[in-house]
Design a protein around this motif. Structure first.
Motif, mmCIF file in Angstrom:
data_model
loop_
_atom_site.group_PDB
_atom_site.id
_atom_site.type_symbol
_atom_site.label_atom_id
_atom_site.label_comp_id
_atom_site.label_asym_id
_atom_site.label_seq_id
_atom_site.Cartn_x
_atom_site.Cartn_y
_atom_site.Cartn_z
ATOM 1 N N SER A 553 0.710 -1.233 0.609
ATOM 2 C CA SER A 553 0.090 0.102 0.071
ATOM 3 C C SER A 553 0.526 1.254 0.195
ATOM 4 O O SER A 553 1.753 1.062 0.017
ATOM 5 C CB SER A 553 -0.932 0.239 1.781
ATOM 6 O OG SER A 553 -0.210 0.047 2.327
ATOM 7 N N ILE A 554 0.162 2.499 -0.734
ATOM 8 C CA ILE A 554 1.391 3.500 -0.786
ATOM 9 C C ILE A 554 1.297 4.082 1.120
ATOM 10 O O ILE A 554 2.159 4.515 0.965
ATOM 11 C CB ILE A 554 0.143 4.729 -0.760
ATOM 12 C CG1 ILE A 554 -0.160 4.477 -2.464
ATOM 13 C CG2 ILE A 554 1.182 5.984 -1.281
ATOM 14 C CD1 ILE A 554 0.966 4.642 -3.516
ATOM 15 N N SER A 555 0.690 3.718 1.827
ATOM 16 C CA SER A 555 0.680 4.122 3.357
ATOM 17 C C SER A 555 1.598 3.754 3.395
ATOM 18 O O SER A 555 3.304 4.411 4.788
ATOM 19 C CB SER A 555 -0.054 4.011 4.344
ATOM 20 O OG SER A 555 -0.560 2.623 4.491
ATOM 21 N N GLN A 556 1.909 1.596 3.529
ATOM 22 C CA GLN A 556 2.928 1.373 3.807
ATOM 23 C C GLN A 556 4.658 1.726 3.164
ATOM 24 O O GLN A 556 5.960 1.156 3.864
ATOM 25 C CB GLN A 556 3.330 -0.097 3.851
ATOM 26 C CG GLN A 556 4.108 -1.111 3.890
ATOM 27 C CD GLN A 556 4.367 -1.381 5.491
ATOM 28 O OE1 GLN A 556 3.368 -0.890 6.451
ATOM 29 N NE2 GLN A 556 5.627 -1.167 5.886
ATOM 30 N N ILE A 557 4.723 2.219 1.982
ATOM 31 C CA ILE A 557 6.162 2.527 1.121
ATOM 32 C C ILE A 557 6.078 3.632 2.137
ATOM 33 O O ILE A 557 7.532 3.524 2.447
ATOM 34 C CB ILE A 557 5.190 2.631 0.044
ATOM 35 C CG1 ILE A 557 5.144 1.259 -0.979
ATOM 36 C CG2 ILE A 557 6.852 2.984 -1.024
ATOM 37 C CD1 ILE A 557 4.638 1.187 -2.509
ATOM 38 N N VAL A 558 5.322 4.908 2.342
ATOM 39 C CA VAL A 558 5.316 5.829 2.811
ATOM 40 C C VAL A 558 6.102 5.845 3.994
ATOM 41 O O VAL A 558 7.495 6.408 4.823
ATOM 42 C CB VAL A 558 4.775 6.591 3.168
ATOM 43 C CG1 VAL A 558 4.591 8.032 3.907
ATOM 44 C CG2 VAL A 558 3.729 6.983 1.511
ATOM 45 N N HIS A 559 5.980 4.734 4.991
ATOM 46 C CA HIS A 559 6.489 4.424 6.537
ATOM 47 C C HIS A 559 7.798 3.617 5.834
ATOM 48 O O HIS A 559 8.426 4.148 6.672
ATOM 49 C CB HIS A 559 5.496 3.207 7.113
ATOM 50 C CG HIS A 559 5.943 2.750 8.108
ATOM 51 N ND1 HIS A 559 6.127 3.833 9.156
ATOM 52 C CD2 HIS A 559 6.439 1.058 8.979
ATOM 53 C CE1 HIS A 559 6.233 3.143 10.933
ATOM 54 N NE2 HIS A 559 6.364 1.318 9.894
ATOM 55 N N GLU A 560 8.358 2.767 4.768
ATOM 56 C CA GLU A 560 9.544 2.374 4.838
ATOM 57 C C GLU A 560 11.010 3.699 4.254
ATOM 58 O O GLU A 560 11.949 3.784 4.718
ATOM 59 C CB GLU A 560 9.078 1.332 3.770
ATOM 60 C CG GLU A 560 8.674 0.144 4.062
ATOM 61 C CD GLU A 560 8.562 -0.939 2.996
ATOM 62 O OE1 GLU A 560 8.729 -1.086 2.221
ATOM 63 O OE2 GLU A 560 7.509 -1.606 3.396
ATOM 64 N N ILE A 561 10.085 4.653 4.345
ATOM 65 C CA ILE A 561 10.969 6.060 3.214
ATOM 66 C C ILE A 561 11.077 6.492 4.839
ATOM 67 O O ILE A 561 12.268 6.603 5.167
ATOM 68 C CB ILE A 561 9.913 6.005 2.311
ATOM 69 C CG1 ILE A 561 9.742 5.641 1.059
ATOM 70 C CG2 ILE A 561 10.688 7.404 1.581
ATOM 71 C CD1 ILE A 561 9.390 6.512 -0.213
ATOM 72 N N ILE A 562 9.430 6.779 5.626
ATOM 73 C CA ILE A 562 10.049 6.772 6.656
ATOM 74 C C ILE A 562 11.216 6.793 7.178
ATOM 75 O O ILE A 562 11.869 7.533 8.417
ATOM 76 C CB ILE A 562 9.070 7.342 7.322
ATOM 77 C CG1 ILE A 562 8.091 8.552 6.557
ATOM 78 C CG2 ILE A 562 8.960 7.702 8.710
ATOM 79 C CD1 ILE A 562 8.246 9.491 6.735
ATOM 80 N N LEU A 563 11.091 4.699 7.771
ATOM 81 C CA LEU A 563 11.954 4.456 8.272
ATOM 82 C C LEU A 563 13.755 4.398 7.960
ATOM 83 O O LEU A 563 14.407 4.730 9.020
ATOM 84 C CB LEU A 563 11.431 3.085 8.307
ATOM 85 C CG LEU A 563 10.168 2.651 8.989
ATOM 86 C CD1 LEU A 563 9.919 1.522 8.629
ATOM 87 C CD2 LEU A 563 10.663 2.763 10.306
#
Length: 574
Positions: A553-563
């Motif tokens: 999901s888009i939200s999970q991808i954003v979370h991985e970039i934030i990490l």
């Protein structure tokens, strides 16, 4: 030309006669012209002001061969570093330049005429011999060898130069002194014994201790003469370094030291460079010159070993001591003894005595992370300047470049990431979407490979400037070619963080997501050169993250970039 007690013959080439100077300036305006590189600009300034005495121009072929192979000019004079004017041969042919021609040399910063060279000969560099003889190995891990093979142009122009104008500097003008000016300062201060210290790095307590020891053992004063021309790639900028030098001057005993800048283009040539530096310091009037451990060493070679032995430079300077007419002051590395609160040369420390040291790598780590830097290592004034120039990661800028096929979801990820970073706060966030850049920056460009590379290069330039300013930049072009992406990585990484995210959504899903129908038009042949259809998309070789919107999901991808950003300290606790 001047002969003084400080350093022998000085070949200052500046013209003091106003009518002659006006005549040269008028001639320079009519001649074919060559624009200098940054290295050549540094070299020319030191030729003109006498810093490179006895040189009166750029080396001819005979002079070049003598210096490369024997460290001597044809008349037998010791000179260890080849100083040449390399120019594109096709440009010279277009200008009609040949032996006997007079050519104006122009400043790359403002196009001012600086000098006229009378061409003695045109020749080519013996790159392999220069690498082996001058720098010790034909190994492109050496910055000067890399420069030699990748930046030195095909034709060398030898000949004497005549000064037209001095290069204009707008920074630290009061402490930019020519050799004649430095010698005059010594006479004014009644300094007869002067120890010169060269550095390309910030100075800390150990450097101050080293120079004070040298002055006291030689009953001399100290000339701190840092390099502000070209140094090793990756070095701290000269503005920061000069602020450090100015701060540390107050730590010397009153009347012991003076600060003067040197516009030298270093080659990091180790032993040969140490001899060259000694000659230059003699020209500036110094009587003694400090040569420390691994003087002007570039670090590790391609096999991971140091290019030069730790005291190889000292040995070579000693070999030529009778010719140099300047006394070398050798020093080993100083180390801190916490139990007695003093610095000592490492070779004088008794076995078992506790010592402390902070390496350059460790210092950079502490600056980046905000970790403490103890006062035994550096002065608080110096640390404050370095911290201003090297803020911790959470105050630095960064770029996230999302690359992938049209309709892969990269723009949706970019918008969602922008929201997440705005929510995080602490820095401005800029969004560079592919179509926006096409409309605002690249509207005149088509879709050939060259034009696509130009478009990506423009994105890289904007991203690097935003990153330099401490912003967060999110860019989402297709950027189909690996070489162009790597150029952007190099541009941005010099000034902040860079993350390449490959949005690897399969072509079939991209076609399905394409509401505008451009894929169908490309498949039907209505659009030519469309990435993924009849033009290749080169898969990134070293992405920091690979994602697929059909799986994540888009939200999970954003979370991985934030990490990723949190892991490296760009966002998080402040």
């Amino acid at each position: 030309m001047a002969n003084t007690p400080h350093g022998g013959i000085l070949k200052d080439l500046y013209v003091r006669d106003e009518p002659i100077q006006a005549q040269l300036a008028a001639e320079a305006a009519t001649l074919p012209a060559v624009t200098l590189t940054e290295r050549q600009l540094c070299d020319l300034e030191l030729i003109l002001n006498g810093g490179f005495s006895p040189l009166e121009g750029f080396l001819t072929q005979a002079e070049y061969a003598g210096v490369v192979h024997n460290s001597r000019l044809p008349d037998g004079t010791l000179w260890t570093m080849p100083i040449y004017l390399d120019v594109d041969g096709a440009e010279l042919a277009r200008l009609g330049v040949q032996a006997g021609s007079r050519v104006t040399l122009r400043d790359p910063r403002d196009d001012q005429a600086l000098a006229i060279i009378t061409v003695a000969d045109l020749y080519t560099a013996d790159r392999a011999a220069e690498a082996e003889k001058v720098y010790g190995a034909n190994d492109q891990a050496h910055p000067a060898v890399h420069y030699l093979f990748h930046k030195t142009r095909d034709t060398l122009v030898g000949g004497a130069v005549q000064a037209v104008n001095a290069p204009q500097h707008y920074d630290y003008v009061a402490i930019r002194r020519s050799p004649a000016e430095v010698r005059a300062l010594f006479r004014k201060l009644n300094w007869t014994r002067v120890v010169a210290f060269q550095t390309r790095n910030p100075m800390h307590r150990a450097h101050r201790e080293l120079t004070v020891r040298a002055a006291r053992t030689r009953h001399a004063n100290v000339l701190i003469q840092p390099v502000v021309g070209l140094t090793k790639p990756g070095d701290i900028d000269h503005f920061t370094r000069v602020r450090v030098y100015q701060a540390i001057m107050a730590k010397y005993p009153n009347g012991m030291a003076q600060l003067s800048l040197l516009p030298l283009a270093m080659r990091m040539g180790g032993p040969r460079e140490a001899v060259w530096h000694a000659i230059i310091r003699k020209n500036f009037g110094a009587t003694h010159f400090i040569v420390g451990r691994d003087h002007a060493g570039p670090g590790a070679n391609s096999q991971g070993a140091d290019f030069y032995g730790p005291y190889e430079a000292q040995d070579l300077v000693l070999r030529y001591k009778d010719e140099l007419a300047i006394e070398m002051v050798p020093f080993q590395m100083l180390t801190y003894l916490p139990d007695t609160d003093e610095y000592q040369p490492i070779n004088e420390v008794a076995e078992g005595v506790r010592t402390l040291n902070i390496s350059g790598t460790e210092l950079r780590r502490r600056l980046k992370t905000g970790a403490p830097i103890p006062e035994w290592f550096s002065y608080p004034e110096v640390v404050r300047i370095l911290r201003e120039a090297n803020p911790p990661r959470d105050s630095q800028g960064f770029t996230v470049l999302l690359t992938g096929l049209h309709a892969s979801g990269k723009e949706a990820i970019a918008r969602a990431l922008q929201v997440a970073l705005n929510q995080e706060g602490g820095r401005s966030v800029s969004l560079l979407l592919g179509e926006t850049i096409r409309q605002e920056l690249s509207s005149e460009l088509g879709y050939t490979k060259r034009e696509r590379d130009i478009n990506v290069a423009r994105i890289g330039f904007v991203a690097a400037e935003l990153t330099r300013a401490g912003a967060a930049c999110i860019a989402a072009p297709i950027a189909p070619y690996e070489a162009a992406r790597q150029i952007v990585r190099q541009q941005v990484s010099r000034v902040g963080g860079f993350y390449l995210v490959h949005v690897a959504t399969p072509l079939e899903a991209c076609i399905e997501n394409d509401r505008a129908g451009v894929y169908k038009r490309a498949i039907a042949g209505e659009i030519k050169g469309f990435t993924g259809i009849d033009d290749a998309y080169e898969t990134p070789g070293n992405p920091d993250l690979t994602v697929d919107t059909t799986r994540t999901s888009i939200s999970q991808i954003v979370h991985e970039i934030i990490l990723l950003l949190e892991r490296d300290g760009y966002i998080g606790d402040r």
